[in-house]
Design a protein around this motif. Structure first.
Motif, PDB file in Angstrom:
ATOM      1  N   GLU A 177       0.823  -1.215   0.000  1.00 32.68           N
ATOM      2  CA  GLU A 177       0.000   0.000   0.000  1.00 32.68           C
ATOM      3  C   GLU A 177       0.858   1.267   0.000  1.00 32.68           C
ATOM      4  O   GLU A 177       0.497   2.265  -0.631  1.00 32.68           O
ATOM      5  CB  GLU A 177      -0.967  -0.040   1.188  1.00 32.68           C
ATOM      6  CG  GLU A 177      -2.036  -1.122   0.977  1.00 32.68           C
ATOM      7  CD  GLU A 177      -2.735  -1.566   2.254  1.00 32.68           C
ATOM      8  OE1 GLU A 177      -2.699  -0.830   3.253  1.00 32.68           O
ATOM      9  OE2 GLU A 177      -3.335  -2.674   2.238  1.00 32.68           O
ATOM     10  N   GLY A 187      -7.182   5.464  -3.728  1.00 30.71           N
ATOM     11  CA  GLY A 187      -7.927   4.989  -2.570  1.00 30.71           C
ATOM     12  C   GLY A 187      -8.546   3.632  -2.789  1.00 30.71           C
ATOM     13  O   GLY A 187      -8.029   2.828  -3.569  1.00 30.71           O
ATOM     14  N   SER A 188      -9.653   3.383  -2.093  1.00 28.62           N
ATOM     15  CA  SER A 188     -10.319   2.091  -2.168  1.00 28.62           C
ATOM     16  C   SER A 188     -11.091   1.963  -3.465  1.00 28.62           C
ATOM     17  O   SER A 188     -11.597   2.954  -3.994  1.00 28.62           O
ATOM     18  CB  SER A 188     -11.299   1.950  -1.001  1.00 28.62           C
ATOM     19  OG  SER A 188     -10.613   1.963   0.224  1.00 28.62           O
ATOM     20  N   ARG A 190     -14.230   1.537  -5.600  1.00 27.19           N
ATOM     21  CA  ARG A 190     -15.666   1.692  -5.346  1.00 27.19           C
ATOM     22  C   ARG A 190     -16.392   0.401  -5.708  1.00 27.19           C
ATOM     23  O   ARG A 190     -16.061  -0.234  -6.707  1.00 27.19           O
ATOM     24  CB  ARG A 190     -16.230   2.824  -6.188  1.00 27.19           C
ATOM     25  CG  ARG A 190     -16.060   4.195  -5.568  1.00 27.19           C
ATOM     26  CD  ARG A 190     -14.938   4.976  -6.128  1.00 27.19           C
ATOM     27  NE  ARG A 190     -14.892   6.336  -5.587  1.00 27.19           N
ATOM     28  CZ  ARG A 190     -14.368   7.378  -6.241  1.00 27.19           C
ATOM     29  NH1 ARG A 190     -13.852   7.233  -7.449  1.00 27.19           N
ATOM     30  NH2 ARG A 190     -14.359   8.571  -5.674  1.00 27.19           N
ATOM     31  N   GLU A 197     -17.323  -4.101   0.691  1.00 28.21           N
ATOM     32  CA  GLU A 197     -16.228  -3.217   1.076  1.00 28.21           C
ATOM     33  C   GLU A 197     -14.904  -3.918   0.817  1.00 28.21           C
ATOM     34  O   GLU A 197     -14.756  -5.100   1.130  1.00 28.21           O
ATOM     35  CB  GLU A 197     -16.261  -2.921   2.581  1.00 28.21           C
ATOM     36  CG  GLU A 197     -17.496  -2.242   3.093  1.00 28.21           C
ATOM     37  CD  GLU A 197     -17.509  -2.159   4.615  1.00 28.21           C
ATOM     38  OE1 GLU A 197     -17.830  -1.096   5.143  1.00 28.21           O
ATOM     39  OE2 GLU A 197     -17.198  -3.179   5.272  1.00 28.21           O
ATOM     40  N   PHE A 199     -10.736  -2.577   1.360  1.00 21.54           N
ATOM     41  CA  PHE A 199      -9.871  -1.423   1.612  1.00 21.54           C
ATOM     42  C   PHE A 199      -8.966  -1.200   0.407  1.00 21.54           C
ATOM     43  O   PHE A 199      -9.003  -0.138  -0.222  1.00 21.54           O
ATOM     44  CB  PHE A 199      -9.078  -1.638   2.899  1.00 21.54           C
ATOM     45  CG  PHE A 199      -8.171  -0.483   3.249  1.00 21.54           C
ATOM     46  CD1 PHE A 199      -8.671   0.805   3.325  1.00 21.54           C
ATOM     47  CD2 PHE A 199      -6.831  -0.692   3.500  1.00 21.54           C
ATOM     48  CE1 PHE A 199      -7.828   1.880   3.642  1.00 21.54           C
ATOM     49  CE2 PHE A 199      -5.993   0.366   3.828  1.00 21.54           C
ATOM     50  CZ  PHE A 199      -6.494   1.652   3.890  1.00 21.54           C
ATOM     51  N   THR A 200      -8.155  -2.184   0.059  1.00 20.26           N
ATOM     52  CA  THR A 200      -7.322  -2.075  -1.146  1.00 20.26           C
ATOM     53  C   THR A 200      -7.062  -3.437  -1.754  1.00 20.26           C
ATOM     54  O   THR A 200      -7.077  -3.575  -2.968  1.00 20.26           O
ATOM     55  CB  THR A 200      -5.937  -1.436  -0.841  1.00 20.26           C
ATOM     56  OG1 THR A 200      -5.479  -1.938   0.406  1.00 20.26           O
ATOM     57  CG2 THR A 200      -6.022   0.066  -0.782  1.00 20.26           C
ATOM     58  N   SER A 228     -14.019  -6.307  10.451  1.00 21.75           N
ATOM     59  CA  SER A 228     -13.317  -6.106   9.174  1.00 21.75           C
ATOM     60  C   SER A 228     -12.809  -7.456   8.695  1.00 21.75           C
ATOM     61  O   SER A 228     -11.616  -7.703   8.633  1.00 21.75           O
ATOM     62  CB  SER A 228     -12.153  -5.130   9.388  1.00 21.75           C
ATOM     63  OG  SER A 228     -12.626  -3.905   9.924  1.00 21.75           O
ATOM     64  N   VAL A 230     -12.151  -9.243   6.089  1.00 21.81           N
ATOM     65  CA  VAL A 230     -11.689  -9.464   4.723  1.00 21.81           C
ATOM     66  C   VAL A 230     -10.247  -8.968   4.630  1.00 21.81           C
ATOM     67  O   VAL A 230      -9.885  -7.984   5.275  1.00 21.81           O
ATOM     68  CB  VAL A 230     -12.613  -8.744   3.710  1.00 21.81           C
ATOM     69  CG1 VAL A 230     -12.718  -7.270   3.990  1.00 21.81           C
ATOM     70  CG2 VAL A 230     -12.150  -8.952   2.266  1.00 21.81           C
ATOM     71  N   PRO A 232      -5.948  -8.982   4.722  1.00 25.30           N
ATOM     72  CA  PRO A 232      -4.826  -9.421   5.540  1.00 25.30           C
ATOM     73  C   PRO A 232      -5.186  -9.521   7.017  1.00 25.30           C
ATOM     74  O   PRO A 232      -6.012  -8.760   7.520  1.00 25.30           O
ATOM     75  CB  PRO A 232      -3.765  -8.333   5.316  1.00 25.30           C
ATOM     76  CG  PRO A 232      -4.497  -7.152   4.773  1.00 25.30           C
ATOM     77  CD  PRO A 232      -5.683  -7.695   4.041  1.00 25.30           C
ATOM     78  N   TYR A 247      -4.560  -7.453  -5.450  1.00 15.24           N
ATOM     79  CA  TYR A 247      -4.665  -6.028  -5.152  1.00 15.24           C
ATOM     80  C   TYR A 247      -5.393  -5.234  -6.219  1.00 15.24           C
ATOM     81  O   TYR A 247      -5.375  -5.583  -7.405  1.00 15.24           O
ATOM     82  CB  TYR A 247      -3.276  -5.408  -4.903  1.00 15.24           C
ATOM     83  CG  TYR A 247      -3.078  -5.223  -3.410  1.00 15.24           C
ATOM     84  CD1 TYR A 247      -2.795  -6.317  -2.613  1.00 15.24           C
ATOM     85  CD2 TYR A 247      -3.265  -3.979  -2.802  1.00 15.24           C
ATOM     86  CE1 TYR A 247      -2.686  -6.171  -1.242  1.00 15.24           C
ATOM     87  CE2 TYR A 247      -3.157  -3.831  -1.430  1.00 15.24           C
ATOM     88  CZ  TYR A 247      -2.871  -4.927  -0.656  1.00 15.24           C
ATOM     89  OH  TYR A 247      -2.787  -4.791   0.695  1.00 15.24           O
TER      90      TYR A 247
END
Lengths: 396, 396
Positions: A177, A187-188, A190, A197, A199-200, A228, A230, A232, A247
């Motif tokens: 990241e 960013g994340s 959409r 959701e 994050f990345t 959270s 999902v 790592p 990613y």
């Protein structure tokens, strides 16, 4: 993304609106209210907040809550006004009894507001039309995605320089990241679907990679907490663990998506073979990413190959939690059309872009597979994420 | 967040449901369907995807789309079943003509699905009740937020070790995000409002910090493109530039939010004085974060002080794009209740948590201010983000 690329995208806004107007007329809708930020960006050229009114015949009007001055500077549309619209609203919309909205992304409270201000109107769903128009990328959009694909590939290519046994999944994610942000990752990704959701991306290893979860993909990961669940986790990567790195990155609003498998030391032979099969499935499907091919047929072809190789039970997840697709459309959202999945009987269209991700999940052991982002062209899939596909081995 | 903290939160789920049932009965609603992932997490203890049915009198049922096995492992509720619900649905809901949903977060398409499967039922809005219940944090929730506040503060405290003139805003952001991820930051702050997005935080400097934008806060930043017009940009930080760092972090699902001002060299005297006024406003409001104080009155007190100091024109933004609040509720979402803003005439409640962020924006010059996360207690605001508030000067 450079200024010239941004200017090319901006120039396309009027043509995008014309295509949408034609689609509204074809379906007997008098106009549409676009309230979802990403749809508004696509059809107005600005990601400020408000409502974009597009009549089937006539000039669009962008009503902006915040920031009007920024929307005026960014959008090529002439009609940028403050939100809420005043008296002008009735004259703009009075002759339009049927006003389309996107049911898939619009909140009930948003529709209630418009119902109150436009009594007596009907509000049919136009989300299918918006999603279909957005699925076909222009040459300018593809150019932005090529740029993003090179940047994401470079970040993934750097992984062997820091991945070591003894690191936690989250430590590896942090390093990826860091490099993506320096390269301009916005960013994340959409996601259009409710409650999705990411994050990345995912750095998931060993048995943690095979844990099932809410995220709508073949591989989910353990994540950092029940809140959270999902991606790592704090799991420490050991010698011989399969490490799936999957990613996304966002450049100029366009998402790229890719995955590779890493191992410190030697990968289990069965998982190694599964990775080779995943790559073979990709290499079989990619040349068929041409206009006219049927999405569902390509899924069947991939699933049949997995079955023929004796890996059907692990294809795209295991057991009840397996996913039933092998590629998803991608662009300004991670879950665009087309989807290579059962039931999607439409033919592919030139300019559509998909993330093709044949993967295998072995409960208790790990996940392997490959993912790249491809544009549909007459000559077959154009790879937008240039990096070798095979297993990356790191010396222990 | 450690296992004991997670277990404490899990144990609270039944009591949360009982409070919601009492609230439903008080408002004459027979039951509620919670479809928003974060509401589902709060009332079920799992962030898997599905629908949580809570009858005003009777046992809740959690219908899970993906993953049922993970939801069963995580949620303390006994009634976890696969989605969609089958015949059992009619027996569960038949005697409940009025079924509440949250209009603020539920998509039209979701409501349409339930309308079709539950014909003849009414679906009133229960979002106000859910938001009010969630605004009061338990001792276990506050303990998780204290942990998060220490971790976020440590990441902000590390900034002088790497911030130098000549770095781009995005480079500084990348370093902060690296440290936050290593500390266990779970991802982006969830936002309840439609179309609001924040990747993680702002590193904004000089005139770029004063650019207006869609994000619903006093400071937005230039961002990286029209598609992502919030937060850090590629602007190079120079000697003497005010640098506002405003970051969130998520631990165990709970968000913390704080901001500090940095400068390499010496800060402009007028901006330096404005920062001191912002801190004075915080120090005046914080002891008044007690049950019974009226949110709107505290906003007035802050705005009056800014006015009296001759800074009214810059308070919480400049011109048409100024925000009209000085603190926002925070918890599992960044935009919770209460809001210290005009019109919010409810009294504060014990256990509510707010991010108090007096800031000043000087167009063309920069933004300064302070932000911390505070719990409402009988003894005044308890600071959850322990770090000195003042300007941080870095030797050029």
């Amino acid at each position: 993304m450079n200024t010239a690329m941004a200017e090319e995208l901006r120039r396309e806004v009027p043509a995008r609106i014309e295509r949408f107007k034609a689609s509204l007329r074809a379906s007997g809708v008098d106009g549409a209210l676009l309230l979802h930020g990403i749809d508004l960006l696509y059809f107005s050229g600005t990601r400020q907040n408000g409502a974009l009114w597009i009549p089937a015949g006539g000039e669009p009007a962008l009503f902006v809550r915040k920031s009007v001055s920024r929307a005026r500077a960014e959008s090529p549309l002439p009609g940028v006004r403050p939100f809420p619209p005043g008296r002008e609203l009735s004259s703009l919309m009075a002759r339009c009894p049927r006003i389309g909205v996107c049911y898939d992304v619009t909140r009930i409270s948003q529709l209630e507001w418009w119902r109150k201000h436009l009594p007596g109107h009907e509000f049919p769903d136009v989300s299918a039309s918006v999603r279909e128009l957005r699925s076909r990328k222009s040459p300018a959009e593809l150019e932005v995605m090529r740029h993003g694909g090179r940047a994401l590939s470079a970040a993934i290519a750097a992984i062997p320089s820091f991945l070591r046994a003894g690191m936690r999944e989250i430590d590896v994610a942090a390093e990826i990241e860091l490099r993506l942000r320096r390269a301009g990752n916005e960013g994340s990704p959409r996601l259009r679907a409710a409650n999705m959701e990411l994050f990345t991306g995912l750095v998931v290893s060993g048995e943690a990679a095979a844990e099932p979860g809410a995220f709508d993909g073949p591989v989910v990961g353990r994540g950092l907490s029940v809140a959270s669940p999902v991606g790592p986790s704090e799991r420490v990567i050991g010698v011989g663990d399969p490490v799936l790195v999957d990613y996304t990155a966002v450049f100029g609003g366009y998402i790229l998506d890719m995955a590779r498998v890493f191992v410190v030391g030697t990968l289990d032979a069965e998982l190694g073979r599964a990775l080779e099969v995943a790559i073979a499935i990709q290499d079989d499907i990619a040349p068929r990413l041409v206009p006219g091919e049927v999405a569902a047929d390509l899924y069947d072809r991939a699933a049949d190959r997995a079955e023929a190789e004796g890996l059907g039970a692990y294809f795209m997840g295991a057991g009840d939690d397996a996913s039933r697709f092998v590629a998803h459309g991608i662009g300004m959202e991670l879950d665009e059309l087309p989807v290579l999945a059962p039931g999607f009987t439409d033919a592919l269209l030139e300019g559509q872009v998909v993330a093709l991700e044949p993967k295998f999940v072995f409960p208790g052991r790990g996940a392997v597979g490959v993912e790249n982002t491809w544009a549909v062209t007459r000559a077959g899939g154009e790879r937008l994420t240039p990096l070798p596909d095979g297993l990356v081995r790191i010396h222990p």
